[in-house]
Design a protein around this motif. Structure first.
Motif, PDB file in Angstrom:
ATOM      1  N   SER B 771     -11.414 -30.101  14.963  1.00  0.00           N
ATOM      2  CA  SER B 771     -10.134 -29.500  14.567  1.00  0.00           C
ATOM      3  C   SER B 771      -9.836 -29.535  13.066  1.00  0.00           C
ATOM      4  O   SER B 771      -8.839 -29.003  12.629  1.00  0.00           O
ATOM      5  N   ARG B 772     -10.701 -30.192  12.293  1.00  0.00           N
ATOM      6  CA  ARG B 772     -10.368 -30.274  10.867  1.00  0.00           C
ATOM      7  C   ARG B 772     -11.607 -30.626  10.045  1.00  0.00           C
ATOM      8  O   ARG B 772     -12.645 -31.001  10.603  1.00  0.00           O
ATOM      9  N   THR B 773     -11.453 -30.517   8.746  1.00  0.00           N
ATOM     10  CA  THR B 773     -12.512 -30.929   7.834  1.00  0.00           C
ATOM     11  C   THR B 773     -12.369 -32.419   7.548  1.00  0.00           C
ATOM     12  O   THR B 773     -11.265 -32.899   7.301  1.00  0.00           O
ATOM     13  N   LEU B 774     -13.483 -33.144   7.657  1.00  0.00           N
ATOM     14  CA  LEU B 774     -13.424 -34.590   7.457  1.00  0.00           C
ATOM     15  C   LEU B 774     -13.337 -34.920   5.971  1.00  0.00           C
ATOM     16  O   LEU B 774     -13.850 -34.177   5.129  1.00  0.00           O
ATOM     17  N   THR B 775     -12.735 -36.031   5.691  1.00  0.00           N
ATOM     18  CA  THR B 775     -12.713 -36.478   4.301  1.00  0.00           C
ATOM     19  C   THR B 775     -13.892 -37.407   4.078  1.00  0.00           C
ATOM     20  O   THR B 775     -14.375 -38.060   5.010  1.00  0.00           O
ATOM     21  N   GLU B 776     -14.391 -37.425   2.843  1.00  0.00           N
ATOM     22  CA  GLU B 776     -15.495 -38.307   2.486  1.00  0.00           C
ATOM     23  C   GLU B 776     -15.141 -39.754   2.795  1.00  0.00           C
ATOM     24  O   GLU B 776     -15.962 -40.510   3.297  1.00  0.00           O
ATOM     25  N   ASP B 777     -13.933 -40.094   2.531  1.00  0.00           N
ATOM     26  CA  ASP B 777     -13.485 -41.474   2.695  1.00  0.00           C
ATOM     27  C   ASP B 777     -13.627 -41.984   4.113  1.00  0.00           C
ATOM     28  O   ASP B 777     -14.169 -43.060   4.354  1.00  0.00           O
ATOM     29  N   GLU B 778     -13.137 -41.202   5.062  1.00  0.00           N
ATOM     30  CA  GLU B 778     -13.157 -41.713   6.435  1.00  0.00           C
ATOM     31  C   GLU B 778     -14.592 -41.850   6.933  1.00  0.00           C
ATOM     32  O   GLU B 778     -14.922 -42.761   7.687  1.00  0.00           O
ATOM     33  N   VAL B 779     -15.490 -40.926   6.513  1.00  0.00           N
ATOM     34  CA  VAL B 779     -16.888 -41.031   6.902  1.00  0.00           C
ATOM     35  C   VAL B 779     -17.509 -42.254   6.251  1.00  0.00           C
ATOM     36  O   VAL B 779     -18.186 -43.057   6.910  1.00  0.00           O
ATOM     37  N   GLU B 780     -17.263 -42.404   4.956  1.00  0.00           N
ATOM     38  CA  GLU B 780     -17.823 -43.513   4.200  1.00  0.00           C
ATOM     39  C   GLU B 780     -17.431 -44.850   4.823  1.00  0.00           C
ATOM     40  O   GLU B 780     -18.248 -45.761   4.949  1.00  0.00           O
ATOM     41  N   LYS B 781     -16.212 -44.914   5.282  1.00  0.00           N
ATOM     42  CA  LYS B 781     -15.699 -46.158   5.861  1.00  0.00           C
ATOM     43  C   LYS B 781     -16.472 -46.520   7.133  1.00  0.00           C
ATOM     44  O   LYS B 781     -16.973 -47.633   7.306  1.00  0.00           O
ATOM     45  N   ASP B 782     -16.633 -45.512   8.001  1.00  0.00           N
ATOM     46  CA  ASP B 782     -17.343 -45.751   9.265  1.00  0.00           C
ATOM     47  C   ASP B 782     -18.806 -46.084   9.013  1.00  0.00           C
ATOM     48  O   ASP B 782     -19.373 -46.995   9.602  1.00  0.00           O
ATOM     49  N   PHE B 783     -19.387 -45.341   8.078  1.00  0.00           N
ATOM     50  CA  PHE B 783     -20.791 -45.506   7.739  1.00  0.00           C
ATOM     51  C   PHE B 783     -21.066 -46.922   7.230  1.00  0.00           C
ATOM     52  O   PHE B 783     -21.991 -47.600   7.698  1.00  0.00           O
ATOM     53  N   ASN B 784     -20.217 -47.402   6.338  1.00  0.00           N
ATOM     54  CA  ASN B 784     -20.383 -48.745   5.794  1.00  0.00           C
ATOM     55  C   ASN B 784     -20.170 -49.813   6.858  1.00  0.00           C
ATOM     56  O   ASN B 784     -20.870 -50.815   6.892  1.00  0.00           O
ATOM     57  N   TYR B 785     -19.209 -49.513   7.738  1.00  0.00           N
ATOM     58  CA  TYR B 785     -18.958 -50.440   8.841  1.00  0.00           C
ATOM     59  C   TYR B 785     -20.210 -50.564   9.725  1.00  0.00           C
ATOM     60  O   TYR B 785     -20.646 -51.654  10.077  1.00  0.00           O
ATOM     61  N   LEU B 786     -20.835 -49.406  10.016  1.00  0.00           N
ATOM     62  CA  LEU B 786     -22.033 -49.412  10.862  1.00  0.00           C
ATOM     63  C   LEU B 786     -23.147 -50.219  10.207  1.00  0.00           C
ATOM     64  O   LEU B 786     -23.824 -51.005  10.859  1.00  0.00           O
ATOM     65  N   ILE B 787     -23.324 -50.050   8.902  1.00  0.00           N
ATOM     66  CA  ILE B 787     -24.374 -50.780   8.187  1.00  0.00           C
ATOM     67  C   ILE B 787     -24.183 -52.279   8.347  1.00  0.00           C
ATOM     68  O   ILE B 787     -25.106 -53.000   8.734  1.00  0.00           O
ATOM     69  N   SER B 788     -22.967 -52.706   8.146  1.00  0.00           N
ATOM     70  CA  SER B 788     -22.742 -54.147   8.223  1.00  0.00           C
ATOM     71  C   SER B 788     -22.953 -54.666   9.642  1.00  0.00           C
ATOM     72  O   SER B 788     -23.507 -55.746   9.844  1.00  0.00           O
ATOM     73  N   GLU B 789     -22.550 -53.872  10.662  1.00  0.00           N
ATOM     74  CA  GLU B 789     -22.719 -54.289  12.048  1.00  0.00           C
ATOM     75  C   GLU B 789     -24.197 -54.382  12.416  1.00  0.00           C
ATOM     76  O   GLU B 789     -24.635 -55.292  13.115  1.00  0.00           O
ATOM     77  N   ILE B 790     -24.970 -53.382  11.955  1.00  0.00           N
ATOM     78  CA  ILE B 790     -26.407 -53.369  12.266  1.00  0.00           C
ATOM     79  C   ILE B 790     -27.103 -54.566  11.631  1.00  0.00           C
ATOM     80  O   ILE B 790     -27.926 -55.233  12.247  1.00  0.00           O
ATOM     81  N   LEU B 791     -26.753 -54.842  10.392  1.00  0.00           N
ATOM     82  CA  LEU B 791     -27.352 -55.976   9.695  1.00  0.00           C
ATOM     83  C   LEU B 791     -27.140 -57.260  10.482  1.00  0.00           C
ATOM     84  O   LEU B 791     -28.051 -58.043  10.652  1.00  0.00           O
ATOM     85  N   LYS B 792     -25.915 -57.397  10.992  1.00  0.00           N
ATOM     86  CA  LYS B 792     -25.586 -58.593  11.761  1.00  0.00           C
ATOM     87  C   LYS B 792     -26.324 -58.627  13.094  1.00  0.00           C
ATOM     88  O   LYS B 792     -26.996 -59.589  13.436  1.00  0.00           O
ATOM     89  N   GLU B 793     -26.163 -57.514  13.851  1.00  0.00           N
ATOM     90  CA  GLU B 793     -26.650 -57.477  15.235  1.00  0.00           C
ATOM     91  C   GLU B 793     -28.165 -57.673  15.310  1.00  0.00           C
ATOM     92  O   GLU B 793     -28.673 -58.387  16.157  1.00  0.00           O
ATOM     93  N   PHE B 794     -28.909 -56.977  14.415  1.00  0.00           N
ATOM     94  CA  PHE B 794     -30.360 -56.972  14.547  1.00  0.00           C
ATOM     95  C   PHE B 794     -31.061 -57.834  13.503  1.00  0.00           C
ATOM     96  O   PHE B 794     -32.283 -57.808  13.409  1.00  0.00           O
ATOM     97  N   ASN B 795     -30.272 -58.532  12.707  1.00  0.00           N
ATOM     98  CA  ASN B 795     -30.849 -59.315  11.635  1.00  0.00           C
ATOM     99  C   ASN B 795     -31.745 -58.433  10.768  1.00  0.00           C
ATOM    100  O   ASN B 795     -32.874 -58.773  10.439  1.00  0.00           O
ATOM    101  N   ALA B 796     -31.237 -57.232  10.476  1.00  0.00           N
ATOM    102  CA  ALA B 796     -32.032 -56.234   9.763  1.00  0.00           C
ATOM    103  C   ALA B 796     -31.725 -56.259   8.276  1.00  0.00           C
ATOM    104  O   ALA B 796     -30.819 -56.978   7.832  1.00  0.00           O
ATOM    105  N   LYS B 797     -32.523 -55.523   7.521  1.00  0.00           N
ATOM    106  CA  LYS B 797     -32.293 -55.377   6.085  1.00  0.00           C
ATOM    107  C   LYS B 797     -32.145 -53.908   5.763  1.00  0.00           C
ATOM    108  O   LYS B 797     -32.914 -53.081   6.260  1.00  0.00           O
ATOM    109  N   LEU B 798     -31.140 -53.593   4.996  1.00  0.00           N
ATOM    110  CA  LEU B 798     -30.956 -52.197   4.589  1.00  0.00           C
ATOM    111  C   LEU B 798     -31.991 -51.835   3.545  1.00  0.00           C
ATOM    112  O   LEU B 798     -32.266 -52.612   2.641  1.00  0.00           O
ATOM    113  N   ARG B 799     -32.604 -50.660   3.725  1.00  0.00           N
ATOM    114  CA  ARG B 799     -33.592 -50.237   2.721  1.00  0.00           C
ATOM    115  C   ARG B 799     -32.903 -49.410   1.660  1.00  0.00           C
ATOM    116  O   ARG B 799     -32.053 -48.574   1.978  1.00  0.00           O
ATOM    117  N   GLY B 800     -33.332 -49.647   0.378  1.00  0.00           N
ATOM    118  CA  GLY B 800     -32.713 -49.058  -0.781  1.00  0.00           C
ATOM    119  C   GLY B 800     -32.656 -47.604  -0.884  1.00  0.00           C
ATOM    120  O   GLY B 800     -32.215 -46.719  -0.443  1.00  0.00           O
TER     121      GLY B 800
END
Ligand code: ZN
Lengths: 337, 800
Positions: B771-800
């Motif tokens: 129904s609308r165009t997404l803002t960069e901010d709201e995507v960025e927020k979710d994306f960063n949240y996912l990164i932190s959750e994955i790092l925790k859950e799988f004991n993973a490392k983010l690649r540069g």
């Protein structure tokens, strides 16, 4: 004076266009002559200054100049574009294309589908039944009495006293009639089994299509009409045929349908055993005894039935000389169809 | 059954008809003529010739150079037979003759350098017998040059007729003549009995007792005394040889002649070998051993109908006589048996003994109970005539309960109703009468037919309608040009499998059809097999329990043919026993329709466009999921993965519906492949189509394509090697906001630089809102949240 200029520009252009050997040079020419500040465009501004008397003639000359320049420019451009692309982006169009995997249905499936399609267009439904059948459905209810030589007509694989591998698709007739009241108009394709030696001409299993029509006013004449129509659609409209009396326990009267041997055109050959005829199916009017088994009133209802073997039809139609080829699944064979 | 045209003509006048007309009409009225041997045609060029002289071939020890006189001139002919001699009359094939055995033409030839102008024939070359020991030597009185069709009476036409099991009445010359009499509407002539009987009374010489009258309703016997057993006269021998029988002696030959004349099997006993001159017909009440006249010891099951004398068995009723009472060169007095036996009793015996004789063949189909007396008398008359014996007066005829003619009412209107056209009452009368049926008009609409006892097949009105239809000719039945169809919905129970075939074949697979009968070990690989009671061989002793063994056999065959890359499929029924107890009802059997997909070899051949690539598990998964998507079951089925091996697979995967497995497949184990001699990887998947067919697919629904732009983000992590893709994906979907619409893996790799037992997985995430165009901010927020959750859950490392 303008006249002179026109001639001069014309000459100059001719030389330039002659020398142009790239699209880049051609673009320079366009700017020099035809662009907003090009010499040809500017000449039109000068036309405004010309006297009333001169105007029409000069106008005409100018238009001629512009047309000729544009035309020559365009044809040179076309020429250069062709040669420049071919030299820069050479593509060998004769290289083989990407191999696309085709896949196919077995030739027996294709043959069966063609047959099904014809009968479906004549209002037939399609029904199935089990391959592992009981003696009751395969023989008894089809009016094959126990200890009757008619049972020798079909060499049977038995599971035990009571169960067997169906020797024909006719038991599906019984199952269909048990499940519904007339009118019944259906074909029943399926696999059947015969305890016959495996060689070039016979195999222990093959597919049949059975047909059944039961209603109050069914006649042998309609049976003939339906099967002749089928045969003409399947084998070609010019075919010759004959119906010959035969015997099946579940039909009375019974017949076999022959068509002119299409290998020898009826002259007689090895395939038709010199008779000039090829048997393609068995048929007849449903025996009243069969109606008894399914509780149909044989005074009220009349029916016809027919059956044909798919392998035999495909062997004949495609000139295949060994029935075992159908079951080897050699991809070199499968890919031909 | 062989029928001689000359013999046939003794019972009906066919002189004005061509062989073709007769053959055509017989076939078109139900007695199918499968083969015609016209002797006049077969032997047309052969002549009698005289051997004038014989000399040795100069270049070959076993050959002779003969001078042969063909009635006009002397010809030089090379002959290889050891018995050729000057002065003989022989059968000569001049140049151009076609030899019946082998169908080759005689040409002028040089044999080992010497010219030969024809051939002197042996019996086998003429198809007169199997004898190839030497040339045929003819009666010396025959003149050279006479055609052998005249000289040897080779002027008959022999029909091979296929008689259907319902027509035992047609299993004789008179039987065939009766059909012809109806077809051509002309008289049938049955030979009259003309007996000269002696004053000895048959019933004072011998007696007959029937104990089992159910299986032997009638037994007639005629006695001939003082016969001289010897060779039959030429006319009789000739008749029998024409139809492929070997003449034996004048008594046996007559019984065979009567069988082929009128269809009644007879047996002749040496009367003096019958203890007590008595015949007793009874069934055995225990297993017995018995030597039949072919000198074979037979085991007779309990309940076998036997002919006995006062002390012992003397014949297996209706099948074969015994050695102990057969006609022999010293036989003086004979008893001719002419009986009617219950067809199913004879059939059971013949089946049990695996012995089919001309007699049992007719008895088990049903002979004529009314003809026994006639047949015995005719045989007695002929035997007396050709053996010099005398016929005892009277006949012994035990017939406790007379078998009556059946009576059937026929309605003329019913004939029209069934056949769809009208046949005149007159024509109906004519056809039925000619077939030996007695008719009585009941009223203008119907008649009463009294059916002769030789027509066991005519029991009901419909049977008479068939007789009328076939004799009048099926060609006369009209072909209707149109039919009527009801407008009800038509059912197609094969619609689903047809659709499946279309989908799978269009994915690039080729359809196989394998034999559903396989060996026990093959069937046991995948189920609880049902075995055949009477298999042809151990290789075909069980019904397949899945399509796997059949498919692997096809893979093996293709490898043997040199075809290494395959995409194969099959749809077929598979059979399993539901328990180990015996099969008594359909409930004990499971019969389902399966679909198998097989991949083996290369998916891509090396080419200028592509690198070579072998089929692997992911190829299989791709095809299977494409199929499931095509039949719209992708949201109904769930997947379960098994990375450890089982009996068939190194690793496998199942498709499930409501926790029931509807499909299974994976990489087939080497141990299994070795059993099929397959030396390359094979990936299979097998579906239960019967189950898939019953699942209602999700209804198709339209989704509007997104109107607003998608926002796309990528990330990659270094995971522990044993972290599974699907776990990560599901975790992301669980944790992400509703705006995340898809997660796709786009890269996976392992390398030293990542560390030991580590791997990298990279994902693309798509965000959008309908129904609308997404803002960069709201995507960025979710994306960063996912990164932190994955790092925790799988004991993973983010690649540069
Ligand atoms: Zn032919």
């Amino acid at each position: 004076m303008l006249d002179e200029i026109i001639n001069q520009i014309q000459k100059e252009f001719e030389k330039d266009i002659q020398d142009a050997d790239s699209l880049k040079k051609l673009e320079e020419i366009r700017i020099k002559y035809l662009a907003r500040n090009g010499s040809v465009t500017l000449l039109f501004d000068k036309l405004k200054e010309a006297s009333k008397e001169e105007k029409p003639l000069l106008g005409k000359k100018l238009n001629e100049l512009r047309n000729s320049v544009t035309e020559k420019f365009n044809s040179k451009k076309e020429l250069l574009e062709k040669s420049e692309t071919s030299s820069k982006e050479f593509i060998d169009l004769t290289l083989p294309g990407k191999t696309v995997k085709l896949g196919s249905k077995h030739i027996l499936t294709q043959t069966l589908e063609e047959i099904k399609q014809i009968f479906k267009s004549m209002g037939f439904s399609v029904f199935e039944g089990p391959e592992l059948e009981s003696d009751y459905y395969n023989f008894e209810a089809l009016n094959f009495p126990a200890d009757h030589p008619a049972r020798d007509m079909q060499d049977t694989f038995f599971i035990n006293q009571k169960f067997l591998l169906r020797t024909h698709t006719s038991p599906v007739q019984i199952r269909v009639m048990e499940s519904m009241q007339p009118p019944v108009r259906a074909i029943m394709p399926g696999r059947v089994y015969r305890n016959e030696a495996i060689n070039a001409r016979s195999y222990c299993t093959f597919q049949q299509v059975e047909g059944l029509y039961v209603d109050t006013d069914v006649t042998f004449a309609e049976l003939k009409g339906t099967l002749v129509s089928f045969a003409k659609q399947f084998y070609g409209s010019s075919l010759k045929y004959r119906f010959r009396p035969s015997f099946f326990p579940f039909t009375e009267p019974s017949a076999e349908m022959d068509i002119t041997c299409f290998i020898c055109n009826g002259k007689g050959c090895r395939i038709c055993k010199n008779s000039g005829w090829l048997e393609i199916l068995g048929c007849g009017m449903v025996d009243p005894n069969v109606f008894k088994y399914v509780n149909y009133d044989s005074e009220k209802y009349v029916g016809y039935a027919f059956g044909m073997g798919i392998e035999r039809i495909a062997l004949l139609k495609y000139g295949i000389n060994d029935i075992r080829l159908f079951f080897e699944n050699d991809l070199r064979f499968l890919k031909q169809f | 059954m062989k029928i001689s045209l000359n013999w046939l003509k003794e019972y009906i006048d066919l002189s004005d008809l061509s062989t073709n007309e007769i053959v055509d009409k017989l076939t078109m009225s139900g007695l199918e003529v499968e083969d015609v041997t016209d002797e006049n045609e077969l032997y047309k060029n052969f002549i009698v010739a005289e051997v004038k002289s014989v000399s040795k071939h100069p270049n070959a020890d076993k050959l002779s150079v003969c001078e042969v006189f063909d009635g006009k001139e002397n010809l030089q002919v090379i002959c290889g037979a050891p018995n050729v001699a000057a002065g003989q009359k022989v059968v000569f094939a001049p140049i151009g003759t076609i030899i019946p055995n082998g169908n080759f033409q005689i040409k002028k030839a040089k044999i080992r350098g010497v010219e030969s102008n024809g051939m002197i024939c042996a019996e086998d070359e003429l198809l007169l017998s199997d004898d190839h020991s030497g040339i045929m030597v003819l009666n010396e009185n025959l003149p050279a040059g006479r055609p052998i069709t005249e000289a040897l009476n080779l002027n008959d036409v022999i029909f091979e007729i296929a008689v259907t099991p319902n027509r035992p009445d047609a299993l004789s010359h008179i039987g065939v003549a009766r059909d012809l009499s109806a077809i051509f509407n002309r008289d049938l002539r049955i030979p009259e009995i003309n007996l000269k009987e002696s004053k000895h009374k048959a019933d004072e010489i011998a007696s007959v007792e029937i104990i089992d009258s159910v299986n032997c309703p009638r037994y007639s016997a005629k006695i001939v005394l003082n016969v001289e057993v010897k060779d039959s006269p030429e006319w009789l021998q000739n008749k029998l040889t024409k139809i492929g029988l070997r003449p034996i002696n004048n008594v046996v030959d007559v019984t065979n002649f009567i069988l082929h004349e009128i269809g009644q099997p007879l047996h002749a006993f040496d009367l003096d070998l019958l203890e007590g001159k008595k015949i007793i017909v009874k069934s055995t009440n225990e297993e017995k051993e018995f030597v039949t006249l072919d000198s074979k010891l037979r085991k007779l099951p309990k309940g076998t109908l036997m002919i006995c004398d006062a002390k012992r068995e003397v014949a297996v009723a209706g099948v074969m006589g015994g050695e102990n009472s057969e006609i022999n060169p010293s036989t003086k007095n004979i008893l001719i048996e002419s009986a009617y036996f219950n067809p199913s009793s004879i059939r059971r015996t013949a089946k049990a003994l695996q012995l089919s004789t001309d007699s049992s063949y007719r008895f088990e189909r049903g002979t004529d109970p009314s003809i026994t007396k006639y047949a015995a008398e005719r045989a007695a008359q002929l035997i007396a005539e050709i053996s010099g014996g005398e016929v005892a007066e009277g006949i012994i005829d035990v017939y406790p309960k007379i078998i009556e003619r059946k009576e059937i009412i026929l309605r003329y209107q019913r004939v029209t109703k069934i056949l769809g056209y009208e046949i005149s009452n007159g024509k109906i009368h004519q056809i039925l009468s000619r077939l030996g049926i007695a008719l009585k008009d009941l009223d203008e609409n119907s008649l009463l037919a009294s059916v002769p006892t030789f027509r066991h097949d005519l029991e009901r009105e419909i049977d008479l309608i068939e007789e009328i239809a076939r004799v009048n000719g099926y060609d006369n039945i009209p072909v209707v040009p149109k039919i009527s169809i009801t407008l009800e919905r038509k059912i197609d129970q094969q619609k689903f499998e047809d659709e499946v075939r279309n989908i799978i074949s269009s994915l690039g697979f080729y359809e196989m059809i394998n034999n559903p009968l396989e060996s026990e070990w093959e069937a046991k690989l995948t189920g609880n097999p049902i075995s055949l009671a009477n298999p042809q061989s151990v290789e075909m002793s069980c019904l397949r329990t899945s399509l796997l063994a059949g498919g692997l056999n096809s893979v093996k065959r293709n490898l043997n043919f040199g075809v290494r890359n395959m995409m194969l499929f099959e749809i077929g029924n598979v059979f399993n026993k539901k328990s180990d107890s015996s099969i008594n009802t359909f409930e004990d059997i499971s019969e389902k329709q399966n679909l198998i997909l097989i991949l083996s070899g290369k998916e891509e051949e090396k080419s200028w466009l592509d690198q070579e690539k072998y089929f692997d598990f992911y190829s299989l998964k791709g095809f299977v999921n494409a199929f499931i998507q095509k039949i719209s079951l992708d949201n109904q089925l769930t997947d379960l993965y098994y990375s450890s091996e089982n009996e068939l697979y190194n690793y496998h995967w199942t498709k499930n519906f409501n926790n029931v497995v509807v499909g299974i497949g994976g990489k087939v184990k080497k141990e299994v492949l070795n059993k099929f001699d397959i030396n390359q990887d094979v990936f299979v998947f097998e579906f239960n189509l019967t189950a898939l067919k019953q699942i209602t697919p999700e209804a198709k629904k339209y989704f509007e394509p997104p109107k607003y732009p998608k926002v796309i983000r990528d990330f990659a992590f270094i995971f522990d090697k044993y972290v599974q893709y699907l776990d990560v994906k599901n975790f992301i979907l669980k944790k992400a906001s509703k705006l995340l619409k898809s997660v796709e893996l786009f890269d996976i790799f392992e390398s030293e630089s990542l560390g030991r037992d580590k791997k990298s997985m990279a994902f693309t995430l798509e965000y959008y809102d309908e129904s609308r165009t997404l803002t960069e901010d709201e995507v960025e927020k979710d994306f960063n949240y996912l990164i932190s959750e994955i790092l925790k859950e799988f004991n993973a490392k983010l690649r540069g």
